[in-house]
Design a protein around this motif. Sequence first.
Motif, PDB file in Angstrom:
ATOM      1  N   ASP A   8       0.777  -1.294  -0.084  1.00  0.00           N
ATOM      2  CA  ASP A   8       0.071   0.185  -0.074  1.00  0.00           C
ATOM      3  C   ASP A   8       0.884   1.213  -0.033  1.00  0.00           C
ATOM      4  O   ASP A   8       0.280   2.410   0.066  1.00  0.00           O
ATOM      5  N   ALA A   9       2.388   1.136  -0.159  1.00  0.00           N
ATOM      6  CA  ALA A   9       3.370   2.206   0.039  1.00  0.00           C
ATOM      7  C   ALA A   9       2.941   3.178  -1.051  1.00  0.00           C
ATOM      8  O   ALA A   9       3.239   4.492  -1.020  1.00  0.00           O
ATOM      9  N   SER A  10       2.211   2.852  -2.237  1.00  0.00           N
ATOM     10  CA  SER A  10       2.340   3.744  -3.416  1.00  0.00           C
ATOM     11  C   SER A  10       0.754   4.195  -3.688  1.00  0.00           C
ATOM     12  O   SER A  10       0.610   5.046  -4.666  1.00  0.00           O
ATOM     13  N   LYS A  11      -0.083   4.085  -2.619  1.00  0.00           N
ATOM     14  CA  LYS A  11      -1.582   4.440  -2.801  1.00  0.00           C
ATOM     15  C   LYS A  11      -1.696   5.687  -2.238  1.00  0.00           C
ATOM     16  O   LYS A  11      -1.873   6.104  -1.069  1.00  0.00           O
ATOM     17  N   ASP A  12      -1.488   6.707  -3.287  1.00  0.00           N
ATOM     18  CA  ASP A  12      -1.659   8.053  -2.913  1.00  0.00           C
ATOM     19  C   ASP A  12      -2.478   8.929  -4.133  1.00  0.00           C
ATOM     20  O   ASP A  12      -2.080   8.827  -5.283  1.00  0.00           O
ATOM     21  N   PRO A  13      -3.694   9.127  -3.928  1.00  0.00           N
ATOM     22  CA  PRO A  13      -4.472   9.685  -5.096  1.00  0.00           C
ATOM     23  C   PRO A  13      -4.031  10.860  -5.927  1.00  0.00           C
ATOM     24  O   PRO A  13      -4.155  11.235  -6.563  1.00  0.00           O
ATOM     25  N   ARG A  14      -3.268  11.701  -5.092  1.00  0.00           N
ATOM     26  CA  ARG A  14      -2.381  12.764  -5.649  1.00  0.00           C
ATOM     27  C   ARG A  14      -1.385  12.486  -6.685  1.00  0.00           C
ATOM     28  O   ARG A  14      -1.132  13.437  -7.409  1.00  0.00           O
ATOM     29  N   ARG A  15      -0.988  11.222  -6.769  1.00  0.00           N
ATOM     30  CA  ARG A  15       0.235  10.863  -7.665  1.00  0.00           C
ATOM     31  C   ARG A  15      -0.211   9.790  -8.498  1.00  0.00           C
ATOM     32  O   ARG A  15      -0.933   9.070  -8.446  1.00  0.00           O
ATOM     33  N   LYS A  16       0.462  10.051  -9.895  1.00  0.00           N
ATOM     34  CA  LYS A  16       0.320   9.066 -10.889  1.00  0.00           C
ATOM     35  C   LYS A  16       0.985   7.872 -10.621  1.00  0.00           C
ATOM     36  O   LYS A  16       2.253   7.972 -10.119  1.00  0.00           O
ATOM     37  N   ARG A  17       0.340   6.773 -10.490  1.00  0.00           N
ATOM     38  CA  ARG A  17       1.055   5.470 -10.443  1.00  0.00           C
ATOM     39  C   ARG A  17       1.682   4.883 -11.440  1.00  0.00           C
ATOM     40  O   ARG A  17       0.747   4.240 -12.406  1.00  0.00           O
ATOM     41  N   VAL A  18       2.984   4.535 -11.631  1.00  0.00           N
ATOM     42  CA  VAL A  18       3.660   4.336 -12.682  1.00  0.00           C
ATOM     43  C   VAL A  18       4.330   2.882 -12.322  1.00  0.00           C
ATOM     44  O   VAL A  18       5.228   2.843 -11.163  1.00  0.00           O
TER      45      VAL A  18
END
Length: 384
Positions: A8-18
């Motif tokens: 869940d470390a990359s779950k941030d709605p403000r950032r695009k997930r690549v």
Amino acid sequence: MLQPVPRDASKDPRRKRVLFTLVFMGAGGIERSVCNILAGLDSERFATRLFFHHRPPPDREDRLPRNTEVVWATDSYDYHRQSLPVYLWHLLRHAREADVIVAGQEGRAALLACLAGRLLNKPVVGMIHFDWGAFHREQPRRQLWGLRLLYPRMNRIVACGHDTARSFQSLVPVPEERLQVIPNFVDGDVVRAAGEGPLPDWAPAVFDKPVVIAVGRLEPQKGFDVLIRAHALARKRGVDQHLLILGVGSLEADLKALARSLGVESTVFMPGFAANPHALMRKAAVFALSSRFEGLPMVLLEALALGCPVVSTDCPSGPAEVLEHGRHGVLVPLEDPQALSEALGRVVTDEVHRKDLSRRARARAEELSATRALGAWEALLASL
């Protein structure tokens, strides 16, 4: 030991997930290129994850980008074709959480990235690292078929150089607007800091003479057979130099046998993989790139950043583009040991020439900064 970051470390709605994908963490330029991109992307705009088919080896964990979540499908380092569904299943788990999938290399990574993108309806970006006009002749025919099948179905394709892009487009029918050139780059400060590192215990015996250094896989592409012949010619002319070749590969025994047959086995050193090649490159008199073809070689950019004088074959693609057709290093014809020998010998024996090439190398490294390339990557990823 490296551990996967919590999912869940990359779950941030403000950032695009690549999600970038690679087969394994090798020692080559492809892996370094992908890690440089991940290390440089703005972490406030992008949440990045790097997926490997095989777990990164412990001795290469320090090369992984620290701001990126690293995950893998299997702890095994062995590849079995029947394991492809396993790699795909694990890739799908991570790709579901991504906004964009980037195939970090051609071949198996591109195949599974494309499949994941189609199954999940996610945009896919493919990276092109080689001059495929030359490379496909050495590969099974299925490799070219794979390029022509997969890449026209990707949303964007990024080539590492203009020559590489032209070569690719001559083989694969892709729309002009989907193909973009974003040059490879290195972080010069990081490379130079590594160059200040300690030398391995075996190095003093090598550096008691001026050293011609080369770095790469011991495979036909790298042309180390030509380089060893050039070294033998230089020694025959009385140039008192050593040749140091860093790398591993299938031709190790053949290259050592060639050095023996030419009577230079005592002046050709092949210690295998070097954890920090930059410290050795910084101390060398000249860096030699003897390749028969390339894309836009990372090791050449690293040599420039270290101020190492460069002599390179004028191979397709990359060296002429990087060196601006000889302004920042010496270019010699392909498959010409005599020309390569003379160019290397002059650098070794002519201090004025050597210092001038070093100055030109550093100047070119400044021009090839990471800022423009990272800006292009960020704009591309944000647009998808």
